[in-house]
Design an enzyme around this catalytic site. Structure first.
Site, PDB file in Angstrom:
ATOM      1  N   LYS A  46       0.833  -1.206   0.000  1.00 50.48           N
ATOM      2  CA  LYS A  46       0.000   0.000   0.000  1.00 50.48           C
ATOM      3  C   LYS A  46       0.862   1.247   0.000  1.00 50.48           C
ATOM      4  O   LYS A  46       0.532   2.239  -0.651  1.00 50.48           O
ATOM      5  CB  LYS A  46      -0.949   0.010   1.195  1.00 50.48           C
ATOM      6  CG  LYS A  46      -2.106  -0.958   1.047  1.00 50.48           C
ATOM      7  CD  LYS A  46      -3.153  -0.724   2.122  1.00 50.48           C
ATOM      8  CE  LYS A  46      -4.296  -1.731   2.004  1.00 50.48           C
ATOM      9  NZ  LYS A  46      -5.235  -1.631   3.130  1.00 50.48           N
ATOM     10  N   LYS A  82      -5.629 -10.214 -10.938  1.00 49.48           N
ATOM     11  CA  LYS A  82      -6.865 -10.390 -10.180  1.00 49.48           C
ATOM     12  C   LYS A  82      -7.879  -9.314 -10.539  1.00 49.48           C
ATOM     13  O   LYS A  82      -7.488  -8.162 -10.772  1.00 49.48           O
ATOM     14  CB  LYS A  82      -6.539 -10.269  -8.678  1.00 49.48           C
ATOM     15  CG  LYS A  82      -6.915 -11.507  -7.886  1.00 49.48           C
ATOM     16  CD  LYS A  82      -6.378 -11.443  -6.475  1.00 49.48           C
ATOM     17  CE  LYS A  82      -7.393 -10.867  -5.512  1.00 49.48           C
ATOM     18  NZ  LYS A  82      -6.977 -11.040  -4.099  1.00 49.48           N
ATOM     19  N   LYS A 136     -11.096  -3.212  -8.991  1.00 50.40           N
ATOM     20  CA  LYS A 136     -11.582  -1.912  -9.445  1.00 50.40           C
ATOM     21  C   LYS A 136     -10.447  -1.034  -9.963  1.00 50.40           C
ATOM     22  O   LYS A 136     -10.629  -0.243 -10.870  1.00 50.40           O
ATOM     23  CB  LYS A 136     -12.233  -1.199  -8.262  1.00 50.40           C
ATOM     24  CG  LYS A 136     -13.680  -0.904  -8.496  1.00 50.40           C
ATOM     25  CD  LYS A 136     -14.191   0.165  -7.568  1.00 50.40           C
ATOM     26  CE  LYS A 136     -14.027  -0.168  -6.106  1.00 50.40           C
ATOM     27  NZ  LYS A 136     -14.930  -1.192  -5.637  1.00 50.40           N
TER      28      LYS A 136
END
Ligand code: TRP
Length: 318
Positions: free
Chosen positions: A114, A195, A198
């Site tokens: 992240k 994968k 969004k």
């Protein structure tokens, strides 16, 4: 005493079929077990660790509740609540922060991922995210935490913290295990080696609220190289009805399956699978959402307050 399970799902906007199969389907399936006490919640405080629009936050949280109810989460069987409605999560987080070695947080691979993706906003909350998650978990003294592979390291940290607390102060916490359910990897329609997410664009995802036309539309544009076709056949198996998957597989093996037919058939399967969901979703009122969340808050609060008073006692705060 029933076995307790707890799990959370982030309010990140529209749910796609990967999110559904990865988490919510298992949550619904686990409602069939009368030996379990279930706590399912929306970690809205966790969601503050990446950039967000405050004007959208309530909408996203409540929309997720609407989705969960329409997908079959039954408030008479599961305690469904919002993390920030139970302030003990934050309070226990602070206490756990004082028990967490920095070296443990430095190991967290999700933080590294992240931080790389949000280089302009690497805040302390992102770094201590797993400690809040340990508080989410241990407040309810669960036996198991149904999560995806990416959360296993965080559950391990919860065990480390539980052990530390138990050794240092008083034995209050269980050392719960992650419950890894078989969750199929749903791949992006546009880039079938990645994968479904969004972040790769709306065209690569099928959202549960997509109507039949838009599912057909997206499916038509899906990449059908070798991996792509395998991905579509895999989806046909997951959303199968009336042996359609077998028929498609047989045609594929015989070399007679046209991509366009695979796509249209699969689009119909998915549209039908979520048809009831879409109808139910429209019927759930705002008042119902408020009522369900209040029931969930009351049940979760009772448990959380009990644990916190034990914790305060063990620390000499009272
Ligand atoms: N970190 C989890 C995720 O992103 C969500 C979460 C927060 C969670 N607190 C939790 C999951 C406690 C299980 C238990 O998927």
């Amino acid at each position: 005493m029933k076995n307790v399970i707890i799990s959370g799902i982030q309010p990140t906007g529209s749910m796609h079929i990967g999110n559904y199969l990865g988490a919510v389907k298992n949550w619904v399936d686990m409602q069939a077990d009368p030996g379990l006490e279930r706590f399912y919640f929306i970690p809205d405080l966790h969601s503050l660790t990446v950039d967000f629009d405050p004007a959208q936050k309530q909408k996203m949280v409540r929309n997720l509740v609407r989705d969960l109810l329409a997908l079959g989460i039954d408030p008479t069987k599961s305690n469904l609540f919002v993390q920030s409605h139970v302030p003990e999560h934050s309070e226990l987080c602070w206490i756990f922060l004082t028990l967490t070695p920095l070296a443990e947080l430095d190991k967290m691979t999700q933080f590294k991922d992240k931080a790389a993706r949000h280089a302009e906003n690497i805040n302390a909350g992102l770094y201590t995210y797993p400690v809040l998650m340990a508080a989410d978990i241990l407040l309810y003294k669960p036996h198991q935490i149904p999560v995806g592979e990416d959360q296993v390291q965080h559950v391990e940290l919860a065990r480390v913290i539980a052990k530390k607390f138990n050794n240092k102060f008083s034995v209050l916490f269980p050392e719960p295990q992650a419950l890894l359910t078989q969750t199929p990897r749903v791949m992006s329609l546009a880039e079938p080696t990645k994968k479904m997410s969004k972040s790769h664009g709306d065209k690569s995802c099928i959202y549960l609220t997509d109507d039949s036309d838009s599912i057909h539309d997206k499916m038509r544009k899906a990449v059908t190289d070798e991996v792509g076709v395998q991905n579509l056949l895999g989806l046909a198996q997951l959303f199968d009805a009336n042996g359609t998957h077998q028929k498609l597989s047989a045609e594929f093996a015989a070399g007679t399956l046209k991509n366009v037919d695979l796509k249209d058939t699969l689009a119909d399967l998915i549209a039908n699978y979520f048809a009831d969901f879409r109808a139910r979703r429209e019927e759930i009122t705002d008042a119902r959402i408020t009522e369900v969340l209040e029931m969930g808050r009351a049940a979760a609060s009772a448990r959380a307050q009990k644990t916190m008073s034990e914790v305060r006692g063990a620390l000499g705060l009272i």
